[in-house]
Design an enzyme around this catalytic site. Structure first.
Site, PDB file in Angstrom:
ATOM      1  N   HIS A 209       0.804  -1.225   0.000  1.00 41.35           N
ATOM      2  CA  HIS A 209       0.000   0.000   0.000  1.00 41.35           C
ATOM      3  C   HIS A 209       0.837   1.275   0.000  1.00 41.35           C
ATOM      4  O   HIS A 209       0.287   2.370  -0.063  1.00 41.35           O
ATOM      5  CB  HIS A 209      -0.918   0.022   1.224  1.00 41.35           C
ATOM      6  CG  HIS A 209      -0.159   0.209   2.506  1.00 41.35           C
ATOM      7  ND1 HIS A 209       0.493  -0.822   3.135  1.00 41.35           N
ATOM      8  CD2 HIS A 209       0.093   1.315   3.247  1.00 41.35           C
ATOM      9  CE1 HIS A 209       1.085  -0.352   4.215  1.00 41.35           C
ATOM     10  NE2 HIS A 209       0.867   0.938   4.307  1.00 41.35           N
TER      11      HIS A 209
HETATM   12  C1  UD1 Z   1      -1.912   5.103   6.301  1.00 38.84           C
HETATM   13  C2  UD1 Z   1      -0.610   5.534   6.983  1.00 38.84           C
HETATM   14  C3  UD1 Z   1       0.462   4.482   6.768  1.00 38.84           C
HETATM   15  C4  UD1 Z   1      -0.012   3.113   7.178  1.00 38.84           C
HETATM   16  C5  UD1 Z   1      -1.316   2.814   6.448  1.00 38.84           C
HETATM   17  C6  UD1 Z   1      -1.873   1.464   6.834  1.00 38.84           C
HETATM   18  C7  UD1 Z   1      -0.067   7.921   7.092  1.00 38.84           C
HETATM   19  C8  UD1 Z   1       0.781   8.975   6.513  1.00 38.84           C
HETATM   20  N1  UD1 Z   1      -0.097   6.776   6.432  1.00 38.84           N
HETATM   21  O1  UD1 Z   1      -1.669   5.068   4.914  1.00 38.84           O
HETATM   22  O2  UD1 Z   1       1.592   4.822   7.544  1.00 38.84           O
HETATM   23  O3  UD1 Z   1       0.962   2.161   6.866  1.00 38.84           O
HETATM   24  O4  UD1 Z   1      -2.265   3.824   6.780  1.00 38.84           O
HETATM   25  O5  UD1 Z   1      -3.036   1.203   6.144  1.00 38.84           O
HETATM   26  O6  UD1 Z   1      -0.659   8.135   8.120  1.00 38.84           O
HETATM   27  N2  UD1 Z   1      -9.229   4.684   2.327  1.00 38.84           N
HETATM   28  C9  UD1 Z   1     -10.429   4.048   2.327  1.00 38.84           C
HETATM   29  N3  UD1 Z   1     -10.935   3.620   3.532  1.00 38.84           N
HETATM   30  C10 UD1 Z   1     -10.283   3.783   4.685  1.00 38.84           C
HETATM   31  C11 UD1 Z   1      -9.057   4.461   4.677  1.00 38.84           C
HETATM   32  C12 UD1 Z   1      -8.526   4.900   3.502  1.00 38.84           C
HETATM   33  O7  UD1 Z   1     -11.048   3.861   1.298  1.00 38.84           O
HETATM   34  O8  UD1 Z   1     -10.805   3.362   5.735  1.00 38.84           O
HETATM   35  C13 UD1 Z   1      -8.646   5.121   1.045  1.00 38.84           C
HETATM   36  C14 UD1 Z   1      -8.868   6.572   0.706  1.00 38.84           C
HETATM   37  O9  UD1 Z   1      -9.133   6.641  -0.656  1.00 38.84           O
HETATM   38  C15 UD1 Z   1      -7.538   7.213   1.000  1.00 38.84           C
HETATM   39  C16 UD1 Z   1      -6.545   6.077   0.756  1.00 38.84           C
HETATM   40  O10 UD1 Z   1      -7.253   4.883   1.076  1.00 38.84           O
HETATM   41  O11 UD1 Z   1      -7.319   8.311   0.212  1.00 38.84           O
HETATM   42  C17 UD1 Z   1      -5.311   6.138   1.607  1.00 38.84           C
HETATM   43  O12 UD1 Z   1      -5.634   6.285   2.986  1.00 38.84           O
HETATM   44  P1  UD1 Z   1      -4.725   7.188   3.952  1.00 38.84           P
HETATM   45  O13 UD1 Z   1      -5.248   7.110   5.341  1.00 38.84           O
HETATM   46  O14 UD1 Z   1      -4.558   8.515   3.340  1.00 38.84           O
HETATM   47  O15 UD1 Z   1      -3.319   6.525   3.872  1.00 38.84           O
HETATM   48  P2  UD1 Z   1      -2.857   4.998   3.870  1.00 38.84           P
HETATM   49  O16 UD1 Z   1      -2.273   4.730   2.538  1.00 38.84           O
HETATM   50  O17 UD1 Z   1      -3.934   4.082   4.360  1.00 38.84           O
END
Ligand code: UD1
Length: 368
Positions: A209
């Site tokens: 991811h």
């Molecule tokens: C975040 C953490 C990362 C961790 C990861 C584990 C930061 C900078 N990054 O990254 O360190 O390893 O979580 O998963 O804090 N989304 C959903 N549903 C959710 C959450 C996210 O659909 O419940 C989607 C959204 O489109 C979002 C994307 O996933 O834009 C990324 O989510 P985000 O929380 O921004 O970062 P992660 O890549 O999950």
């Protein structure tokens, strides 16, 4: 009678939940601790959040901030804006943050400016790669924290080098491994192997991811090509993180991968399912920090799709190996694992299931 010790604990994203779970349990040994659990809502899908609360027995959060996704500035700012009035109202003696996500650094900044001490669980890890958002979060959180609870000696060294006072550093072990050991009896593999048509040690478990692996079309395509090549030798099980699914779809790669006969794509899995698949895999391919540690703890070979790691102990003492994300290298190292003898490792010092108890003990003594 001891004065009440009020602790606000902050979680936000999936990797935080297994780190806070044993701590919430350890607090219950002390009747004078009043613990408040705050979920920022950085992760909000049921499969990224609720399932972990259920499986890990974490109490329902007392407060849910509902910040959701956004750019780094938006997400960090939203946590700060919502957390500040909460802390002003709650007036805790201490804020506990875990890991390295945006919620970790945001809560630390707010608490520090309100002169509330901060304890950072999993302090001192450094990849020395400032292109990783988590590295910025780690450096800032550690520089502001009053209690730095570390999982390994290399983390202690990193903190000393950054001028952190020795008295703030506490080497306690790994609360994520507390969770793993506490739940190791629950093996979901029998059900999973039927559902996904698998046999033990006859598949590779893949998780990915990181923006550096999934946000660039050429890089992601290269990794998919490598997996497609590998599936000729071994079945691949790949639960898709929401970010990864989104990028596969955006780059029109999803159908290409999903149509391969020996690649099983799934939705994000719960903790117990994921751990069971890891435990029975021939090897794991990942870019997760936590999974590098979990594979070391269970003794399963791990190929990490990164050029660096903030968890070097998993390489020096565990089963981890850095392979980067170039397709030829992934294939070469995976093939070596399929035909050769995999690296064995040992359980790192203090990864013994009692880290959270040590943390609670330190806090109780310091606030006596
Ligand atoms: C975040 C953490 C990362 C961790 C990861 C584990 C930061 C900078 N990054 O990254 O360190 O390893 O979580 O998963 O804090 N989304 C959903 N549903 C959710 C959450 C996210 O659909 O419940 C989607 C959204 O489109 C979002 C994307 O996933 O834009 C990324 O989510 P985000 O929380 O921004 O970062 P992660 O890549 O999950």
């Amino acid at each position: 009678m001891l004065k009440t010790l009020k602790i606000v604990n902050v979680v936000g994203a999936r990797p935080n939940f297994m780190k806070i779970a044993p701590l919430m349990k350890a607090y219950r040994q002390y009747t004078h601790i009043r613990s408040v659990l705050v979920h920022t809502g950085q992760h909000y899908d049921g499969s990224m959040s609720d399932v972990f609360f259920e499986e890990l027995g974490i109490p329902t959060p007392d407060v849910f901030l509902g910040v959701g996704s956004g750019t780094h500035a938006q997400q960090t700012a939203r946590v700060m804006l919502a957390f500040e009035p909460l802390l002003i109202e709650q007036k805790p003696d201490l804020v506990v943050v875990v890991g390295d996500v945006n919620s970790t650094v945001a809560a630390t900044l707010v608490a520090t400016k309100l002169l509330i001490p901060v304890a950072h669980v999993e302090a001192g890890l450094r990849s020395f790669d400032r292109t990783m958002p988590e590295e910025i979060n780690r450096v800032v959180t550690d520089s502001l924290s009053d209690f730095l609870f570390t999982t390994s000696e290399d983390a202690n060294e990193n903190l000393r080098r950054e001028g952190i006072l020795e008295e703030k550093i506490h080497f306690v072990g790994n609360t994520m491994i507390d969770t793993l050991l506490a739940l190791s009896k629950h093996d979901a593999f029998d059900t999973l192997k039927r559902k996904l048509s698998l046999s033990a040690r006859d598949y590779a478990y893949v998780t990915m991811h990181r923006p550096s692996n999934v946000d660039d079309k050429e890089v992601l395509q290269g990794i998919c090509d490598a997996l497609i090549c590998l599936q000729e030798r071994i079945t691949i099980v790949w639960p898709l993180h929401p970010r990864t699914r989104k990028m596969l779809e955006q780059f029109s790669l999803y159908d290409y991968v999903a149509s391969q006969s020996k690649i099983r794509l799934t939705d994000p899995l719960g903790y117990l399912e994921s751990l069971s698949l890891m435990r029975h895999a021939k090897f794991v391919l990942t870019d997760s920090g936590g999974i590098q540690e979990e594979t070391t703890a269970i003794g399963v070979p791990c190929l990490t799709l990164r050029n660096n790691t903030e968890r070097p102990i998993t390489i020096h003492e565990g089963t981890n190996e850095l392979v980067g994300n170039a397709p030829h290298r992934i294939i070469e190292r995976a093939m070596a694992l399929l035909s050769g003898t995999p690296k064995t490792g040992r359980m790192p010092k203090l990864w013994d299931g009692h880290a959270a108890e040590r943390i609670a003990r330190v806090l109780v003594q310091k606030f006596r």
